[in-house]
Scaffold this active site. Sequence first.
Site, PDB file in Angstrom:
ATOM      1  N   GLU A   1      46.412  32.507  34.967  1.00  0.00           N
ATOM      2  CA  GLU A   1      45.065  33.000  35.288  1.00  0.00           C
ATOM      3  C   GLU A   1      44.188  32.889  34.049  1.00  0.00           C
ATOM      4  O   GLU A   1      44.541  33.394  32.978  1.00  0.00           O
ATOM      5  CB  GLU A   1      45.094  34.463  35.784  1.00  0.00           C
ATOM      6  CG  GLU A   1      43.683  34.917  36.167  1.00  0.00           C
ATOM      7  CD  GLU A   1      43.548  36.387  36.529  1.00  0.00           C
ATOM      8  OE1 GLU A   1      44.544  37.034  36.897  1.00  0.00           O
ATOM      9  OE2 GLU A   1      42.397  36.877  36.441  1.00  0.00           O
ATOM     10  N   GLY A   2      43.040  32.261  34.210  1.00  0.00           N
ATOM     11  CA  GLY A   2      42.091  32.161  33.102  1.00  0.00           C
ATOM     12  C   GLY A   2      41.388  33.482  32.872  1.00  0.00           C
ATOM     13  O   GLY A   2      41.942  34.561  33.118  1.00  0.00           O
ATOM     14  N   VAL A   3      40.178  33.414  32.397  1.00  0.00           N
ATOM     15  CA  VAL A   3      39.405  34.628  32.156  1.00  0.00           C
ATOM     16  C   VAL A   3      37.959  34.292  32.520  1.00  0.00           C
ATOM     17  O   VAL A   3      37.470  33.207  32.177  1.00  0.00           O
ATOM     18  CB  VAL A   3      39.585  35.087  30.686  1.00  0.00           C
ATOM     19  CG1 VAL A   3      39.061  34.053  29.705  1.00  0.00           C
ATOM     20  CG2 VAL A   3      38.971  36.441  30.421  1.00  0.00           C
TER      21      VAL A   3
ATOM     22  N   THR B   1      42.752  37.102  40.184  1.00  0.00           N
ATOM     23  CA  THR B   1      43.986  37.879  40.131  1.00  0.00           C
ATOM     24  C   THR B   1      44.568  38.054  41.524  1.00  0.00           C
ATOM     25  O   THR B   1      45.784  37.936  41.727  1.00  0.00           O
ATOM     26  CB  THR B   1      43.726  39.255  39.475  1.00  0.00           C
ATOM     27  OG1 THR B   1      43.167  39.031  38.176  1.00  0.00           O
ATOM     28  CG2 THR B   1      45.009  40.057  39.341  1.00  0.00           C
TER      29      THR B   1
ATOM     30  N   LYS C   1      48.611  35.939  32.310  1.00  0.00           N
ATOM     31  CA  LYS C   1      47.187  36.248  32.111  1.00  0.00           C
ATOM     32  C   LYS C   1      47.050  36.338  30.592  1.00  0.00           C
ATOM     33  O   LYS C   1      46.962  37.438  30.021  1.00  0.00           O
ATOM     34  CB  LYS C   1      46.837  37.577  32.806  1.00  0.00           C
ATOM     35  CG  LYS C   1      45.457  38.111  32.470  1.00  0.00           C
ATOM     36  CD  LYS C   1      44.343  37.423  33.205  1.00  0.00           C
ATOM     37  CE  LYS C   1      42.976  37.923  32.718  1.00  0.00           C
ATOM     38  NZ  LYS C   1      41.868  37.431  33.554  1.00  0.00           N
TER      39      LYS C   1
ATOM     40  N   GLY D   1      38.161  37.012  42.439  1.00  0.00           N
ATOM     41  CA  GLY D   1      39.447  36.987  43.144  1.00  0.00           C
ATOM     42  C   GLY D   1      40.551  36.175  42.484  1.00  0.00           C
ATOM     43  O   GLY D   1      41.550  35.889  43.140  1.00  0.00           O
TER      44      GLY D   1
ATOM     45  N   GLU E   1      36.082  35.728  50.359  1.00  0.00           N
ATOM     46  CA  GLU E   1      34.909  36.294  51.039  1.00  0.00           C
ATOM     47  C   GLU E   1      34.294  37.435  50.231  1.00  0.00           C
ATOM     48  O   GLU E   1      34.976  38.409  49.891  1.00  0.00           O
ATOM     49  CB  GLU E   1      35.302  36.799  52.431  1.00  0.00           C
ATOM     50  CG  GLU E   1      34.109  37.251  53.251  1.00  0.00           C
ATOM     51  CD  GLU E   1      34.494  37.522  54.705  1.00  0.00           C
ATOM     52  OE1 GLU E   1      35.666  37.839  54.977  1.00  0.00           O
ATOM     53  OE2 GLU E   1      33.603  37.412  55.566  1.00  0.00           O
TER      54      GLU E   1
ATOM     55  N   ASP F   1      44.837  43.343  35.245  1.00  0.00           N
ATOM     56  CA  ASP F   1      45.287  42.047  35.769  1.00  0.00           C
ATOM     57  C   ASP F   1      46.781  41.812  35.514  1.00  0.00           C
ATOM     58  O   ASP F   1      47.506  41.422  36.452  1.00  0.00           O
ATOM     59  CB  ASP F   1      44.465  40.900  35.158  1.00  0.00           C
ATOM     60  CG  ASP F   1      43.071  40.818  35.761  1.00  0.00           C
ATOM     61  OD1 ASP F   1      42.709  41.702  36.553  1.00  0.00           O
ATOM     62  OD2 ASP F   1      42.364  39.846  35.446  1.00  0.00           O
TER      63      ASP F   1
HETATM   64  N1  ATP Z   1      38.972  38.453  49.661  1.00  0.00           N
HETATM   65  C1  ATP Z   1      39.042  39.684  49.116  1.00  0.00           C
HETATM   66  N2  ATP Z   1      39.344  40.754  49.883  1.00  0.00           N
HETATM   67  C2  ATP Z   1      39.431  41.986  49.354  1.00  0.00           C
HETATM   68  N3  ATP Z   1      39.243  42.265  48.054  1.00  0.00           N
HETATM   69  C3  ATP Z   1      38.938  41.237  47.249  1.00  0.00           C
HETATM   70  C4  ATP Z   1      38.813  39.901  47.717  1.00  0.00           C
HETATM   71  N4  ATP Z   1      38.519  39.100  46.668  1.00  0.00           N
HETATM   72  C5  ATP Z   1      38.456  39.906  45.602  1.00  0.00           C
HETATM   73  N5  ATP Z   1      38.703  41.189  45.927  1.00  0.00           N
HETATM   74  C6  ATP Z   1      38.739  42.364  45.068  1.00  0.00           C
HETATM   75  O1  ATP Z   1      37.705  42.256  44.125  1.00  0.00           O
HETATM   76  C7  ATP Z   1      38.136  42.721  42.863  1.00  0.00           C
HETATM   77  C8  ATP Z   1      38.035  41.587  41.857  1.00  0.00           C
HETATM   78  O2  ATP Z   1      39.000  40.585  42.208  1.00  0.00           O
HETATM   79  P1  ATP Z   1      39.977  39.997  41.099  1.00  0.00           P
HETATM   80  O3  ATP Z   1      40.410  41.072  40.171  1.00  0.00           O
HETATM   81  O4  ATP Z   1      41.035  39.214  41.774  1.00  0.00           O
HETATM   82  O5  ATP Z   1      38.922  39.022  40.363  1.00  0.00           O
HETATM   83  P2  ATP Z   1      39.146  38.150  39.055  1.00  0.00           P
HETATM   84  O6  ATP Z   1      38.470  36.858  39.300  1.00  0.00           O
HETATM   85  O7  ATP Z   1      40.576  38.116  38.718  1.00  0.00           O
HETATM   86  O8  ATP Z   1      38.327  38.982  37.964  1.00  0.00           O
HETATM   87  P3  ATP Z   1      38.443  38.884  36.343  1.00  0.00           P
HETATM   88  O9  ATP Z   1      37.415  37.873  35.942  1.00  0.00           O
HETATM   89  O10 ATP Z   1      38.102  40.277  35.917  1.00  0.00           O
HETATM   90  O11 ATP Z   1      39.847  38.510  36.006  1.00  0.00           O
HETATM   91  C9  ATP Z   1      39.562  43.212  43.034  1.00  0.00           C
HETATM   92  O12 ATP Z   1      39.551  44.597  43.303  1.00  0.00           O
HETATM   93  C10 ATP Z   1      40.037  42.433  44.251  1.00  0.00           C
HETATM   94  O13 ATP Z   1      41.091  43.060  44.936  1.00  0.00           O
HETATM   95 MG    MG Z   2      41.530  38.784  37.024  1.00  0.00          MG
END
Ligand code: ATP
Ligand code: MG
Length: 235
Positions: free
Chosen positions: A129-131, A16, A37, A14, A190, A52
């Site tokens: 945003e990190g990675v 992003t 990013k 989550g 969540e 992202d």
């Molecule tokens: N609380 C939440 N409710 C609904 N969807 C969520 C929730 N948290 C994460 N997601 C969904 O899960 C997926 C992954 O989330 P996100 O892309 O924000 O993760 P990330 O940590 O940025 O991943 P990455 O390491 O690839 O950058 C996305 O489709 C996002 O919308």
């Molecule tokens: Mg991301």
Amino acid sequence: VITRFITATGTGLGKTLVTAALCHQLRRMGRTVRALKPLVTGFDETSWADSDPAVLLKGLGKWPSFETPAAQASRRMGEDLDSIAPFRFAAPLAPSMAAAQEGRAVDLDAVVGFCRAAMAGPDEVLLIEGVGGVMAPLAAGITVLDWIKALACPAILVTGSYLGSLSHSLTALAVLRAAAVPLAGVVVSESADSTVSLEDTVAELMTWTDAPILALPRLTGPEPWQNAPPLTRLA
Ligand SMILES: Nc1ncnc2c1ncn2[C@@H]1O[C@H](COP(=O)(O)OP(=O)(O)OP(=O)(O)O)[C@@H](O)[C@H]1O
Ligand SMILES: [Mg+2]
């Protein structure tokens, strides 16, 4: 410039979503925001509407909804993409491995220099945003943690509520603390189909740190970041 580094206990939790939600909410409060990013892996240069950087551009209101993704992609490829995500790799792998597949390497000094330039302003808030997670490998002997330390800015840790997430969260918190990284707060996003209560996870984490712990329930909709509860106390 108020700078926050958004990291996580792992990938896909989550970061992003939280970053886009913060962009959206801070802008609505009248603050000027920039989001970066810098390093992206698994990036498809021909189709990046759901990537992202694209989600961050949407959170910043810089991606007009009336355009088709194809039109947006061709028009914005040069300008916005390079200013938000200049270091891009095709393979959906950790940065060190994705770079190696292209015969390249991640240059931490270049990544840090790109971030520092944005830290000089003019925007009031800068979200980076990190990675992957806190210790995703960037190059030989170098992880995301070295990137955070080089920037010397507070981190926001995004974690999940799945069974086992507490150990991952406490491990990440211990590593950040050992590196003297200031913690702006933790967001518990969540997990889908989690067997553990979000509220109980937040309550447990509160006994382990004085930093703010925010609950982010499961959100719905095509742009879930628009529906997030207030997160602005983190920035
Ligand atoms: N609380 C939440 N409710 C609904 N969807 C969520 C929730 N948290 C994460 N997601 C969904 O899960 C997926 C992954 O989330 P996100 O892309 O924000 O993760 P990330 O940590 O940025 O991943 P990455 O390491 O690839 O950058 C996305 O489709 C996002 O919308
Ligand atoms: Mg991301």
